[in-house]
Design a protein around this motif. Structure first.
Motif, PDB file in Angstrom:
ATOM      1  N   ILE A  90       0.864  -1.170   0.000  1.00 45.14           N
ATOM      2  CA  ILE A  90       0.000   0.000   0.000  1.00 45.14           C
ATOM      3  C   ILE A  90       0.900   1.218   0.000  1.00 45.14           C
ATOM      4  N   ALA A  91       0.858   1.992  -1.062  1.00 49.65           N
ATOM      5  CA  ALA A  91       1.686   3.190  -1.153  1.00 49.65           C
ATOM      6  C   ALA A  91       0.772   4.397  -1.250  1.00 49.65           C
ATOM      7  N   THR A  92       0.898   5.309  -0.325  1.00 49.80           N
ATOM      8  CA  THR A  92       0.051   6.487  -0.301  1.00 49.80           C
ATOM      9  C   THR A  92       0.916   7.733  -0.274  1.00 49.80           C
ATOM     10  N   PRO A  93       0.324   8.875  -0.621  1.00 47.24           N
ATOM     11  CA  PRO A  93       1.085  10.106  -0.416  1.00 47.24           C
ATOM     12  C   PRO A  93       1.575  10.163   1.022  1.00 47.24           C
ATOM     13  N   ALA A  94       2.817  10.630   1.206  1.00 45.38           N
ATOM     14  CA  ALA A  94       3.389  10.683   2.559  1.00 45.38           C
ATOM     15  C   ALA A  94       2.792  11.854   3.283  1.00 45.38           C
TER      16      ALA A  94
ATOM     17  N   SER B 261       5.253   3.828   2.269  1.00 46.05           N
ATOM     18  CA  SER B 261       4.546   2.544   2.328  1.00 46.05           C
ATOM     19  C   SER B 261       4.796   1.889   3.668  1.00 46.05           C
ATOM     20  N   GLY B 262       4.049   0.832   3.923  1.00 47.69           N
ATOM     21  CA  GLY B 262       4.295   0.020   5.102  1.00 47.69           C
ATOM     22  C   GLY B 262       5.489  -0.891   4.885  1.00 47.69           C
ATOM     23  N   PRO B 263       5.957  -1.567   5.945  1.00 45.98           N
ATOM     24  CA  PRO B 263       7.099  -2.478   5.814  1.00 45.98           C
ATOM     25  C   PRO B 263       6.762  -3.697   4.977  1.00 45.98           C
TER      26      PRO B 263
ATOM     27  N   ALA C 132       0.539   2.337   5.593  1.00 43.23           N
ATOM     28  CA  ALA C 132       1.117   3.269   4.632  1.00 43.23           C
ATOM     29  C   ALA C 132       2.379   3.924   5.180  1.00 43.23           C
ATOM     30  N   CYS C 133       2.861   3.477   6.332  1.00 45.77           N
ATOM     31  CA  CYS C 133       4.004   4.121   6.967  1.00 45.77           C
ATOM     32  C   CYS C 133       4.931   3.072   7.578  1.00 45.77           C
TER      33      CYS C 133
ATOM     34  N   CYS D  40       5.370   9.607   6.801  1.00 45.46           N
ATOM     35  CA  CYS D  40       4.013   9.131   7.019  1.00 45.46           C
ATOM     36  C   CYS D  40       3.041  10.222   6.596  1.00 45.46           C
ATOM     37  N   ARG D  41       1.828  10.161   7.057  1.00 44.29           N
ATOM     38  CA  ARG D  41       0.785  11.073   6.608  1.00 44.29           C
ATOM     39  C   ARG D  41       1.077  12.504   7.065  1.00 44.29           C
ATOM     40  N   GLY D  42       1.261  13.401   6.115  1.00 50.16           N
ATOM     41  CA  GLY D  42       1.571  14.791   6.402  1.00 50.16           C
ATOM     42  C   GLY D  42       2.954  15.221   5.955  1.00 50.16           C
TER      43      GLY D  42
END
Length: 265
Positions: A15-19, A221-223, A231-232, A195-197
């Motif tokens: 899962i890759a999201t905007p950081a 992304s997660g590990p 996502a972190c 992570c988020r932000g």
């Protein structure tokens, strides 16, 4: 140290999201430290990103942070860590960026430049993007941002944090990014990272005289061995600046005028 040989394939399964915060990072409390150069960016719709001052009235960030139909406000921190707010008067997104795509399928360059409605003032320090160098495998870097302390603790955002990571080298999935990770965990298990932000925040190389700006955080992304979606705490993907200095320089001239600090005159 070598990059993981299956890293590009592994990214496709994560899962890759905007950081959107620096996971396992420490709060930046040095009045002469990164608070002088790193800012937060918030839209009128409530989305939060980070950015870095690259001229007295220009901020560099991630393009995906600037795609909402919204007003944007940049916040810096004074020496006393009090908020100093600036409105965004104009912005330029890299012409190859494709809105509406996910970070790992984004084929373009995730960079944007923001012109502020007024200069940030002498308390702040612009980092010259034209001094960016290449980050090799095994090189240590510092990342900074205003995101959350942990993925599910949204109330911890808006504090400037930083941490040190190590480069695993570049990969190409949809576009070319540099992967940096926790030196001890190597993205196998949860460790430090964006992570988020934290999207749009800087990737820096520390020197005896200060920091050099080398890149911008794009996504995280997660590990690799995570049992739960995350996502972190795994990979932090960086857009390296050295490959895009032509666009950065010409766009800064357009935003700030021919007397811009980076115009070369």
């Amino acid at each position: 140290m070598r990059a993981l040989p299956t890293l590009a394939l592994a990214v496709l399964t994560l899962i890759a999201t905007p950081a959107w915060a620096i996971l396992q990072g420490s709060a930046s409390r040095d009045p002469n430290g990164l608070r002088r150069s790193v800012v937060s960016i918030e839209s009128s719709t409530g989305e939060l990103c980070s950015g870095v001052i690259v001229a007295p009235d220009v901020v560099l960030t991630a393009a995906h942070c600037m795609t909402d139909r919204a007003a944007y406000r940049v916040t810096g921190l004074s020496r006393a860590f009090r908020q100093q707010r600036f409105n965004v008067a104009a912005l330029a997104i890299h012409p190859t960026f494709v809105p509406g795509t996910t970070p790992r399928t984004q084929p373009g360059i995730d960079l944007a430049l923001l012109k502020l409605n007024r200069p940030v003032g002498p308390e702040f320090l612009a980092l010259d993007p034209t001094q960016a160098g290449r980050i090799d495998v095994g090189d240590g870097v510092t990342i900074a941002g205003f995101g959350v302390l942990t993925e599910r603790a949204r109330g911890t955002a808006r504090t400037l944090r930083q941490t040190n990571l190590v480069s695993l080298g570049p990969i190409e999935v949809a576009n070319r990014v540099l992967i940096v990770v926790d030196r001890d965990r190597l993205a196998e298990t949860a460790g430090a990272g964006a992570c988020r932000g934290d999207s749009g925040g800087p990737i820096l190389a520390a020197t005896q005289t200060g920091y050099l700006l080398y890149g911008i955080t794009s996504w995280s992304s997660g590990p690799l061995r995570s049992r739960q979606p995350s996502a972190c705490g795994g990979l932090t993907a960086v857009t390296p600046l050295v490959e895009h200095l032509g666009w950065i320089a010409s766009t800064m001239r357009g935003l700030s005028g021919l007397n811009s600090a980076w115009s070369g005159n």
